[in-house]
Design a protein around this motif. Structure first.
Motif, mmCIF file in Angstrom:
data_model
loop_
_atom_site.group_PDB
_atom_site.id
_atom_site.type_symbol
_atom_site.label_atom_id
_atom_site.label_comp_id
_atom_site.label_asym_id
_atom_site.label_seq_id
_atom_site.Cartn_x
_atom_site.Cartn_y
_atom_site.Cartn_z
ATOM 1 N N ASP A 91 0.840 -1.192 0.000
ATOM 2 C CA ASP A 91 0.000 0.000 0.000
ATOM 3 C C ASP A 91 0.879 1.246 0.000
ATOM 4 O OD1 ASP A 91 -2.248 -1.604 0.105
ATOM 5 O OD2 ASP A 91 -2.378 -1.555 2.294
ATOM 6 N N ALA A 92 0.358 2.332 -0.532
ATOM 7 C CA ALA A 92 1.156 3.540 -0.732
ATOM 8 C C ALA A 92 1.422 4.314 0.548
ATOM 9 C CB ALA A 92 0.461 4.458 -1.745
ATOM 10 N N ASP A 93 0.885 3.852 1.674
ATOM 11 C CA ASP A 93 1.192 4.508 2.946
ATOM 12 C C ASP A 93 1.942 3.587 3.903
ATOM 13 O OD1 ASP A 93 -0.923 2.817 3.367
ATOM 14 O OD2 ASP A 93 -2.190 4.269 4.408
ATOM 15 N N ASP A 94 2.411 2.436 3.393
ATOM 16 C CA ASP A 94 3.153 1.487 4.212
ATOM 17 C C ASP A 94 4.628 1.472 3.825
ATOM 18 O OD1 ASP A 94 0.818 0.842 5.519
ATOM 19 O OD2 ASP A 94 0.411 -0.916 4.289
ATOM 20 N N VAL A 95 5.416 0.698 4.566
ATOM 21 C CA VAL A 95 6.864 0.655 4.354
ATOM 22 C C VAL A 95 7.356 -0.779 4.507
ATOM 23 C CG1 VAL A 95 9.105 1.355 5.315
ATOM 24 C CG2 VAL A 95 7.259 3.026 5.143
ATOM 25 N N TRP A 96 8.285 -1.178 3.631
ATOM 26 C CA TRP A 96 8.978 -2.458 3.772
ATOM 27 C C TRP A 96 10.338 -2.234 4.414
ATOM 28 C CZ3 TRP A 96 8.546 -5.145 -1.699
ATOM 29 C CH2 TRP A 96 7.232 -5.607 -1.872
ATOM 30 N N LEU A 97 10.728 -3.124 5.289
ATOM 31 C CA LEU A 97 12.126 -3.158 5.694
ATOM 32 C C LEU A 97 12.945 -3.702 4.531
ATOM 33 C CD1 LEU A 97 11.913 -4.429 9.392
ATOM 34 C CD2 LEU A 97 11.817 -2.092 8.507
ATOM 35 N N LYS A 98 14.207 -3.303 4.439
ATOM 36 C CA LYS A 98 14.982 -3.546 3.222
ATOM 37 C C LYS A 98 15.237 -5.017 2.930
ATOM 38 C CE LYS A 98 19.497 -2.853 5.447
ATOM 39 N NZ LYS A 98 20.753 -2.053 5.414
ATOM 40 N N GLU A 99 15.113 -5.903 3.932
ATOM 41 C CA GLU A 99 15.395 -7.324 3.708
ATOM 42 C C GLU A 99 14.150 -8.135 3.348
ATOM 43 O OE1 GLU A 99 17.920 -5.565 7.010
ATOM 44 O OE2 GLU A 99 15.748 -5.913 6.755
ATOM 45 N N ARG A 100 13.003 -7.491 3.195
ATOM 46 C CA ARG A 100 11.763 -8.256 3.056
ATOM 47 C C ARG A 100 11.804 -9.243 1.898
ATOM 48 N NH1 ARG A 100 5.883 -7.920 1.303
ATOM 49 N NH2 ARG A 100 4.820 -9.008 3.019
ATOM 50 N N LEU A 101 12.121 -8.775 0.717
ATOM 51 C CA LEU A 101 12.141 -9.669 -0.431
ATOM 52 C C LEU A 101 13.217 -10.738 -0.281
ATOM 53 C CD1 LEU A 101 11.545 -7.218 -3.425
ATOM 54 C CD2 LEU A 101 9.875 -8.626 -2.184
ATOM 55 N N GLU A 102 14.367 -10.354 0.197
ATOM 56 C CA GLU A 102 15.472 -11.301 0.372
ATOM 57 C C GLU A 102 15.085 -12.451 1.304
ATOM 58 O OE1 GLU A 102 19.968 -11.423 2.324
ATOM 59 O OE2 GLU A 102 19.013 -9.502 1.907
ATOM 60 N N LYS A 103 14.302 -12.158 2.340
ATOM 61 C CA LYS A 103 13.921 -13.174 3.307
ATOM 62 C C LYS A 103 12.770 -14.057 2.816
ATOM 63 C CE LYS A 103 16.804 -11.913 6.574
ATOM 64 N NZ LYS A 103 17.904 -12.805 7.027
ATOM 65 N N LEU A 104 11.855 -13.486 2.038
ATOM 66 C CA LEU A 104 10.654 -14.239 1.659
ATOM 67 C C LEU A 104 10.807 -15.054 0.376
ATOM 68 C CD1 LEU A 104 7.739 -11.754 2.507
ATOM 69 C CD2 LEU A 104 8.726 -13.559 3.905
ATOM 70 N N ILE A 105 11.573 -14.545 -0.576
ATOM 71 C CA ILE A 105 11.669 -15.207 -1.877
ATOM 72 C C ILE A 105 12.215 -16.636 -1.794
ATOM 73 C CG2 ILE A 105 12.931 -15.153 -4.072
ATOM 74 C CD1 ILE A 105 10.388 -13.542 -4.037
ATOM 75 N N PRO A 106 13.261 -16.927 -1.014
ATOM 76 C CA PRO A 106 13.747 -18.318 -0.957
ATOM 77 C C PRO A 106 12.681 -19.311 -0.500
ATOM 78 C CG PRO A 106 15.383 -16.830 -0.036
ATOM 79 C CD PRO A 106 14.148 -16.011 -0.254
ATOM 80 N N GLU A 210 9.382 -13.549 11.635
ATOM 81 C CA GLU A 210 9.963 -12.211 11.593
ATOM 82 C C GLU A 210 9.050 -11.252 10.833
ATOM 83 O OE1 GLU A 210 11.509 -14.925 10.552
ATOM 84 O OE2 GLU A 210 13.177 -15.234 11.952
ATOM 85 N N SER A 211 9.137 -9.982 11.174
ATOM 86 C CA SER A 211 8.282 -8.971 10.561
ATOM 87 C C SER A 211 9.120 -8.005 9.727
ATOM 88 C CB SER A 211 7.523 -8.187 11.645
ATOM 89 O OG SER A 211 6.754 -9.054 12.435
ATOM 90 N N TYR A 212 8.733 -7.845 8.467
ATOM 91 C CA TYR A 212 9.440 -6.926 7.569
ATOM 92 C C TYR A 212 8.488 -5.940 6.892
ATOM 93 C CZ TYR A 212 13.164 -10.338 8.167
ATOM 94 O OH TYR A 212 14.110 -11.181 8.715
ATOM 95 N N TYR A 213 7.210 -5.994 7.263
ATOM 96 C CA TYR A 213 6.200 -5.104 6.683
ATOM 97 C C TYR A 213 5.700 -4.174 7.779
ATOM 98 C CZ TYR A 213 2.379 -3.662 3.557
ATOM 99 O OH TYR A 213 1.531 -2.939 2.739
ATOM 100 N N LEU A 214 5.880 -2.869 7.590
ATOM 101 C CA LEU A 214 5.403 -1.870 8.544
ATOM 102 C C LEU A 214 4.055 -1.338 8.051
ATOM 103 C CD1 LEU A 214 8.685 0.148 9.294
ATOM 104 C CD2 LEU A 214 7.854 -1.977 10.335
ATOM 105 N N TYR A 215 3.008 -1.704 8.780
ATOM 106 C CA TYR A 215 1.650 -1.350 8.390
ATOM 107 C C TYR A 215 1.206 -0.113 9.170
ATOM 108 C CZ TYR A 215 -3.355 -1.794 7.474
ATOM 109 O OH TYR A 215 -4.657 -1.550 7.087
ATOM 110 N N ARG A 216 0.960 0.953 8.456
ATOM 111 C CA ARG A 216 0.608 2.225 9.082
ATOM 112 C C ARG A 216 -0.881 2.271 9.418
ATOM 113 N NH1 ARG A 216 3.378 7.079 8.306
ATOM 114 N NH2 ARG A 216 4.350 6.175 6.450
ATOM 115 N N ILE A 217 -1.181 2.473 10.703
ATOM 116 C CA ILE A 217 -2.566 2.711 11.116
ATOM 117 C C ILE A 217 -2.837 4.191 10.889
ATOM 118 C CG2 ILE A 217 -4.253 2.530 12.976
ATOM 119 C CD1 ILE A 217 -2.457 0.432 14.256
ATOM 120 N N THR A 218 -3.442 4.514 9.773
ATOM 121 C CA THR A 218 -3.594 5.902 9.346
ATOM 122 C C THR A 218 -4.586 6.644 10.219
ATOM 123 O OG1 THR A 218 -3.206 5.152 7.083
ATOM 124 C CG2 THR A 218 -4.056 7.376 7.357
#
Length: 316
Positions: A91-106, A210-218
Motif C-alpha cells: 500500500d502507498a502509505d506502508d513501508v517495507w524493511l529492506k530485507e523483506r524480499l530477500e527473506k521471503l523469496i527463498p 519475523e516482521s518486515y512489513y510496517l503497516y501504518r494505522i492511518t
C-alpha cells in the motif's frame, strides 16, 4: 545476489502524497534487486504523480488512470502488465524493511510455486517523527502466536485463525492460470477474496515469524468512511466459482455471521467517532448488543490510545 526470479511489486496510488515517497523508497532499497515496481496512479488529484515521476529508477513502471477506478481495478491494471514470476502488493502509505524480499523469496522458490508467503506485520502509529511501532498484527488483532520460524496455513486453518490481514508474495503463474483478479464490487474485501482464491486454487500460505512489513494505522482511517460488509458477497462469489468442502462451508458461514456482528458494531462506533450521537443512539436501540460490546472493548481501546500517546503517535 542470486536471481531467484523477477518480482512484480504492485502499488496502487490514490491521493497518497503524504506517505508515497517513503513507500516507494522502501521498495527501491530492497537488498534483493530483481524486481519491477508497478505504480498505478488511480486518478490522483494531489501531488502523487509529481512524486512518482521524481524517481528515475528504471525498475519503476508508471501507469496512470485518467479517472479514479478504485483500488481493485488499479491492482488489476498492474497484474495485467506484470512481467515477474512472483507478485507482491504494498500500500502507498506502508513501508517495507529492506530485507523483506530477500527473506521471503527463498521460501517461495522452495515451495515450487505451490505456496504463497507472508510475514507478520508490524502495526505502526503515525507520528510527526515517522512511524512508531506498536506490535504484532497477528497477536494484537487475531490472537495468533507464531511459535515456529515458519508456520503453514491451509484455507481451513486460515479461516479458523480469523482470516488475518495479508500482503503476501504469490506465484503469478497461478493467478494467470486460474484467471484470478481483484473485484471492485467486493471492496473493502477485494484483497481477502483474492487470497481466498489462492487457497482454493491449491496453494498453502507460509508465514514467517519475523516482521518486515510496517503497516501504518492511518489517523482517521476508521472514521472517514461508513463501514461496508462485503463478506457475504465474497462468500457467495466463492461458492459459485469453486467447489467448497463442507468443513470450509461451515467456516465461511461462521465468517459471515461474525462479519455481520462486526459490521453492526463498527457502524455504531462510526456514528460515535463522528459525533453523530442521535444516529448512534437510534442505531443502538435497534441493536442493543452494541452497548455491551462497547463496554467490553473499551479497555482495549484505552490501552491502544495510551500506547499511541506514549509513543508519540497520532491517535484516531
Amino acid at each position: 545476489m542470486e536471481n531467484l526470479g523477477l518480482i512484480s511489486v504492485i502499488m496502487p496510488v490514490f491521493n497518497s502524497e503524504k506517505y508515497l515517497k517513503g513507500a516507494i523508497e522502501s521498495v527501491l532499497n530492497q537488498t534483493y534487486p530483481y524486481f519491477e515496481l508497478i505504480v498505478v496512479n488511480d486518478g490522483s488529484t494531489d501531488r502523487s504523480e509529481e512524486i512518482i515521476k521524481s524517481f528515475k529508477d528504471e525498475r519503476i513502471v508508471y501507469i496512470k488512470h485518467e479517472k479514479n477506478l478504485g483500488v481493485a481495478e488499479a491492482r488489476n491494471t498492474a497484474l495485467k502488465v506484470a512481467k515477474g514470476k512472483w507478485g507482491a502488493v504494498i500500500d502507498a502509505d506502508d513501508v517495507w524493511l529492506k530485507e523483506r524480499l530477500e527473506k521471503l523469496i527463498p521460501i517461495l522458490v522452495e515451495g515450487s510455486e505451490r505456496v504463497f508467503v507472508e510475514d507478520d506485520h508490524i502495526l505502526c502509529f503515525d507520528s510527526p517523527n515517522g512511524l512508531k511501532q506498536w506490535g504484532s498484527q497477528l497477536e494484537l488483532f487475531n490472537n495468533i502466536r507464531l511459535y515456529e520460524n515458519i508456520t503453514e496455513f491451509d484455507l481451513i486453518t486460515f479461516l479458523q485463525g480469523g482470516s488475518p490481514l495479508l500482503h503476501p508474495i504469490f506465484p503469478l503463474s497461478v493467478v494467470r492460470e486460474k484467471g484470478i483478479m481483484q473485484i471492485q464490487s467486493l471492496v473493502p474485501g477485494e484483497d481477502l477474496c483474492f487470497y481466498f482464491e489462492l487457497f482454493l486454487s491449491g496453494l498453502k500460505l507460509k508465514v514467517i515469524k519475523e516482521s518486515y512489513y510496517l503497516y501504518r494505522i492511518t489517523p482517521g482511517s476508521l472514521t472517514s468512511k461508513k463501514p461496508i460488509d462485503s463478506i457475504p458477497l465474497i462468500v457467495d462469489y466463492l461458492n459459485k466459482k469453486y467447489r467448497i468442502s463442507q468443513t470450509e462451508k461451515k467456516l465461511f458461514d461462521k465468517l459471515v455471521i461474525n462479519s455481520r456482528k462486526n459490521y453492526i458494531y463498527n457502524t455504531f462506533t462510526y456514528y460515535l467517532k463522528n459525533k453523530d450521537f442521535k444516529d448512534a443512539l437510534s442505531f443502538g436501540i435497534k441493536n442493543p448488543t452494541v452497548f455491551l460490546k462497547l463496554i467490553v472493548k473499551l479497555p482495549y481501546s484505552l490501552r491502544y490510545r495510551i500506547k499511541a500517546k506514549l509513543s508519540g503517535g497520532i491517535i484516531r
